[in-house]
Enzyme design. Structure first.
Site, PDB file in Angstrom:
ATOM      1  N   HIS A   1     -10.979  -1.570   1.305  1.00 36.93           N
ATOM      2  CA  HIS A   1     -11.479   0.026   1.208  1.00 36.93           C
ATOM      3  C   HIS A   1     -11.908  -0.049  -0.859  1.00 36.93           C
ATOM      4  O   HIS A   1     -11.653   0.805  -1.197  1.00 36.93           O
ATOM      5  CB  HIS A   1      -9.866   0.377   0.682  1.00 36.93           C
ATOM      6  CG  HIS A   1      -9.859   2.009   0.324  1.00 36.93           C
ATOM      7  ND1 HIS A   1      -9.001   2.447   0.469  1.00 36.93           N
ATOM      8  CD2 HIS A   1     -11.148   2.852   0.642  1.00 36.93           C
ATOM      9  CE1 HIS A   1      -9.059   4.122   0.472  1.00 36.93           C
ATOM     10  NE2 HIS A   1     -10.315   4.079   1.546  1.00 36.93           N
TER      11      HIS A   1
ATOM     12  N   HIS B   1       1.506   2.095   4.347  1.00 31.81           N
ATOM     13  CA  HIS B   1       0.477   2.826   4.328  1.00 31.81           C
ATOM     14  C   HIS B   1       0.571   4.082   5.746  1.00 31.81           C
ATOM     15  O   HIS B   1       1.132   3.608   6.823  1.00 31.81           O
ATOM     16  CB  HIS B   1      -1.006   3.010   4.349  1.00 31.81           C
ATOM     17  CG  HIS B   1      -1.695   4.005   3.680  1.00 31.81           C
ATOM     18  ND1 HIS B   1      -1.780   5.145   4.623  1.00 31.81           N
ATOM     19  CD2 HIS B   1      -3.145   4.650   3.033  1.00 31.81           C
ATOM     20  CE1 HIS B   1      -3.037   5.610   4.054  1.00 31.81           C
ATOM     21  NE2 HIS B   1      -3.165   5.262   3.195  1.00 31.81           N
TER      22      HIS B   1
ATOM     23  N   LYS C   1       2.074   9.343  -5.812  1.00 34.64           N
ATOM     24  CA  LYS C   1       0.364   9.166  -5.865  1.00 34.64           C
ATOM     25  C   LYS C   1      -0.227  10.219  -5.709  1.00 34.64           C
ATOM     26  O   LYS C   1      -0.086  11.569  -5.715  1.00 34.64           O
ATOM     27  CB  LYS C   1       0.202   8.702  -3.951  1.00 34.64           C
ATOM     28  CG  LYS C   1      -1.085   8.398  -3.465  1.00 34.64           C
ATOM     29  CD  LYS C   1      -0.857   8.259  -1.966  1.00 34.64           C
ATOM     30  CE  LYS C   1      -2.441   7.893  -1.065  1.00 34.64           C
ATOM     31  NZ  LYS C   1      -2.585   7.639   0.092  1.00 34.64           N
TER      32      LYS C   1
ATOM     33  N   CYS D   1      -5.584   4.367  -4.549  1.00 38.61           N
ATOM     34  CA  CYS D   1      -6.107   3.388  -3.571  1.00 38.61           C
ATOM     35  C   CYS D   1      -7.485   2.566  -4.454  1.00 38.61           C
ATOM     36  O   CYS D   1      -7.437   2.112  -4.647  1.00 38.61           O
ATOM     37  CB  CYS D   1      -6.417   3.451  -2.063  1.00 38.61           C
ATOM     38  SG  CYS D   1      -4.650   3.672  -0.885  1.00 38.61           S
TER      39      CYS D   1
ATOM     40  N   ASP E   1       0.933  -1.086   0.335  1.00 38.01           N
ATOM     41  CA  ASP E   1       0.128   0.168   0.104  1.00 38.01           C
ATOM     42  C   ASP E   1       0.739   1.493   0.241  1.00 38.01           C
ATOM     43  O   ASP E   1       1.459   1.842   0.748  1.00 38.01           O
ATOM     44  CB  ASP E   1      -0.476  -0.131   1.757  1.00 38.01           C
ATOM     45  CG  ASP E   1      -2.201   1.373   1.152  1.00 38.01           C
ATOM     46  OD1 ASP E   1      -2.540   2.211   0.244  1.00 38.01           O
ATOM     47  OD2 ASP E   1      -2.473   1.003   1.967  1.00 38.01           O
TER      48      ASP E   1
END
Length: 585
Positions: free
Chosen positions: A144, A298, A375, A83, A43
């Site tokens: 998620h 994360h 990201k 994500c 992640d």
């Protein structure tokens, strides 16, 4: 010598030896048995955080060992830079826009366990197909992809409704709010505005009441009642959602049941590892799929005491090294059960590292190596180029490096075909079976074009010119870095996808990635003879791609991502949600 001559004189042995001499020195088996699958997804891990991708200061011997024993992909691309949409694409083999799992607004991920958006029930995951093929399927770790649609227990988006027989982990994602000692992370700007508005309305109400009581202001009691009610409403809105973030979002589940609310972060890593190894041990006598979806790396970077202070990159490096150790523990479990030769292991990250994630001088996000961006940036390589490693001894050639464009969406058809299933024929599939490329049966990836979205907005597209090996990339929009030239959006925490946060390019910015992987030198008609040809070719591909898109419900619309108390998973009687069944056990 006499024995050799005798053998060659034998009329029965001579044809056999002659036939053996004519055979190729090594032939791959024409049929491949159904393997087990262990899919390891990190992640927020940057491609520059792993040793076999160039990092020489963070120690990742187990991940590096996978690359030595298997195949390493150098152009492995996530379908989205965040994500929720990236994982939706991974699970379905389709761009997230096709399932409604990418957003036209700023809410680009699922924000609450009690939102109504999520992976639609009509999407078919690779887990569901493998389930039908007789596989035991398990998801350990992060989901998620939503939980409920209309009621607290309908579980329409839950992993068990998407092909997994067993689930243990977080239905949401790890956030700093889950760690009481950390600065709250979730929707900070909106939370501050809501709290400020609550205080202002409360102050106005209090001033009006005091003015009425002292006779300084003439205000009707009905008006004061309305103001008080409005103040109370704002306070409830703020407190019921953000005041209980740990209780609403930071929960652990086993199948449909909640085991911790809120989660006890000190033991999360050990429980996830225990559950992963237990799943392998329980299913060693039948084909299985284990999707280990790490909470590492994360924020808030949950790291056990054993690994704190071990790396040269602070808490982030400690966390990555702990994840590598977890990878090693899972691989040891596979070896212990004698499953190494019959198990395909895959390791990747869901998208690039989070450059803007800092607390003071502490860098809490990842590093994307030579690649620009990170990201949340849908076009730049740093947001979407990720590690990609496969290991299957005896089937995939060890120590192989493939420099061809591939996608996380390719896992879907690859896994489904190896399991003996068929990909759905009633929808557009964007992933491609990687097995021929991984085994060396073909030289080039099946992907001629890949499209790079930021939310629902197309930021870039790439063209793999197979006859020359060139990889051309055209950027139609790029985020505006803040401060200017910083390489990320440090002032905001995330880069935007549209509006005032982006620059539109006409003609598009063009790079040739095989010569300029850092996207540092945009080409022009003056410097590149094929400039106009490249723009036309990619432009036509974009038009054809857009014709394959059909309208679907927006899963990340504001109405779907907002917190809804009637959808809140609750261990107890709402709103008194609390339990710790791990301690009870």
């Amino acid at each position: 010598a006499s024995f050799t001559l005798l053998c060659f004189r034998s009329p029965l042995v001579s044809p056999l030896i002659f036939g053996l001499l004519l055979q190729a020195p090594f032939t791959q088996p024409s049929t491949i048995p159904q393997p087990n699958f262990v899919l390891l997804l990190a992640d927020d891990l940057g491609i520059g955080d792993v040793g076999c991708y160039g990092n020489d200061t963070i120690r990742t011997p187990n991940i590096d060992g996978l690359a030595k024993e298997g195949v390493k992909l150098t152009q492995h691309i996530a379908a989205a830079p965040l994500c929720t949409p990236s994982r939706a694409a991974f699970l379905t083999g389709r761009y997230p826009l096709r399932s409604g799992m990418d957003a036209i607004n700023d809410y680009r991920v699922i924000f609450w366990n009690a939102g109504s958006g999520g992976l639609p029930p009509n999407e078919t995951t690779f887990a569901k197909i493998l389930q039908h093929q007789g596989y035991s399927t398990g998801l350990i770790g992060k989901w998620h992809q939503g939980v409920n649609c209309e009621s607290r227990n309908d579980h329409c988006h839950h992993p068990l409704n998407h092909g997994f027989d067993y689930f243990y982990g977080m239905p949401f994602t790890l956030i700093s709010d889950c760690q009481p000692t950390e600065t709250p992370e979730m929707d900070r700007a909106f939370r501050r505005k809501l709290w400020l508005s609550t205080q202002m309305i409360g102050l106005i109400t209090l001033t009006a009441v005091l003015g009425r009581l002292t006779g300084l202001i003439s205000v009707h009691w009905r008006t004061l009642t309305c103001l008080a009610g409005f103040s109370l409403l704002f306070f409830i809105s703020w407190f019921s959602s953000y005041g209980f973030v740990r209780y609403w979002n930071c929960i652990m589940m086993r199948n449909h049941g909640i085991t911790e609310q809120p989660m006890v972060t000190d033991r999360t890593t050990s429980l996830i590892l225990r559950e992963s190894i237990s799943f392998i041990e329980r299913n060693k006598h039948k084909p299985f799929l284990l999707f280990l979806s790490f909470l590492h790396s994360h924020t808030p970077l949950l790291t056990t005491e054993k690994f704190l202070g071990r790396s040269r990159h602070g808490l982030y490096g400690d966390n990555v090294e702990e994840m590598d150790w977890m990878v090693g523990q899972v691989l040891d479990a596979i070896d212990k059960e004698g499953l190494k030769e019959t198990t395909l292991v895959y390791f990747a990250s869901d998208h690039g590292g989070w450059l803007e994630r800092q607390e003071g001088e502490r860098q809490l996000g990842g590093w994307n190596g030579i690649y620009k961006g990170g990201k949340a940036m849908g076009g730049w390589e740093g947001g979407i180029r990720v590690p990609g490693i496969f290991r299957w001894p005896g089937v995939l050639p060890a120590g192989t490096v493939i420099d061809e464009p591939t996608s996380l969406m390719d896992i879907y058809p690859t896994v489904v075909h190896l399991a003996g299933g068929e990909v759905p024929q009633d929808r557009v599939m964007d992933g491609r079976d990687l097995l021929p490329l991984l085994r060396g049966a073909v030289a080039h990836s099946e992907h001629e074009f890949l499209f790079h979205y930021c939310g629902a907005h197309l930021h870039a597209a790439r063209w793999h010119q197979k006859d020359t090996g060139a990889v051309w990339k055209a950027h139609y929009m790029t985020p505006i870095f803040s401060p200017p030239g910083a390489g990320a959006c440090y002032d905001r925490g995330f880069c935007q996808c549209f509006g005032e946060g982006v620059t539109h390019h006409e003609p598009p910015l063009v790079f040739e990635l095989s010569q300029d992987p850092s996207e540092a030198k945009p080409l022009s008609a003056d410097t590149e003879p094929l400039f106009d040809t490249v723009i036309r070719k990619i432009g036509r591909a974009v038009e054809e791609h857009r014709r394959t898109l059909t309208p679907v419900p927006e899963q990340l619309s504001v109405s779907n991502v907002v917190w809804k108390p009637w959808l809140q998973p609750c261990c107890g009687t709402f709103p008194f949600c609390w339990c710790d069944r791990e301690s009870d056990n």
